[in-house]
Write an enzyme that holds these catalytic residues in place. Structure first.
Site: not given
Length: 216
Positions: A89, A151, A180
């Site tokens: 991430d 995300k 996400k």
């Protein structure tokens, strides 16, 4: 709906201790969450704690400001994969995006994706700092750079995920990139609404509560 399989059970607080990470891993196994999300220094501990389970390990890179050099982020990502991370991430360079240095953003995501190969790359665009136009540009850059996910948030900015942002991100991502939602997801009803909007993963430190609670 198997809500637990949407959850990245997350602990990124600066005060998190090894004992806290071990507890996080036990909770993830007990509740069969899809993944845990931790800082890179805890990957090896998480790997040993999760041995024999199906729970994946996500590690944050360039976290939480995204302002390190591309070279530093690439090294960090490679190191995380070598230590046992399944997913990365990463935080984009928000200042570069706001300065319309789109090639820089796209190149950085491309370099990190290249460095981690078939492993999953999630690109954190930190929506709370961006205009709608900037959010769209960031999503387009992630898509062009072959990221697997875009995300919403680190959870350390001035705001987290919103339904409006996810709808906007879905417009760009379509079925070519997953989303996400992360930041401020603390109850079951909210989590389900995000999934209905097309979110594939939820980043939250309230995973256990999500499985049992109703919105207050």
């Amino acid at each position: 709906m198997q809500l637990n399989q949407y959850i990245d059970h997350t602990l990124l607080k600066p005060t998190a201790t090894p004992a806290d990470i071990e507890k996080l891993c036990k909770e993830a196994v007990d509740h069969q969450f899809y993944a845990i999300c931790v800082s890179p220094s805890y990957i090896q501990l998480a790997k040993s704690s999760l041995e024999g389970s199906t729970v994946k390990i996500a590690a944050v890179i360039g976290f939480p400001l995204g302002a390190m050099t591309t070279k530093a982020k690439v090294f960090e990502a490679k190191d995380a994969i070598e230590l046992g991370a399944d997913e990365i991430d990463m935080v984009i360079n928000i200042g570069m995006l706001k300065a319309e240095k789109i090639e820089y953003i796209e190149n950085e995501i491309t370099e990190i994706k290249k460095a981690i190969g078939s492993k999953v790359l999630k690109v954190i665009i930190e929506t709370c700092f961006l205009t709608d136009a900037e959010k769209k540009v960031a999503c387009q850059a992630a898509l062009k750079a072959n990221a697997d996910f875009v995300k919403t948030s680190t959870g350390f900015g001035s705001g987290g995920a919103t339904f409006e942002d996810v709808k906007l991100m879905k417009e760009i991502a379509g079925d070519k990139m997953q989303i996400k939602a992360s930041g401020g997801i603390k109850d079951r009803e909210t989590a389900i609404e995000y999934i209905e909007l097309g979110v594939s993963r939820l980043g939250t430190s309230s995973g256990i509560k999500l499985l049992t609670s109703d919105k207050k």
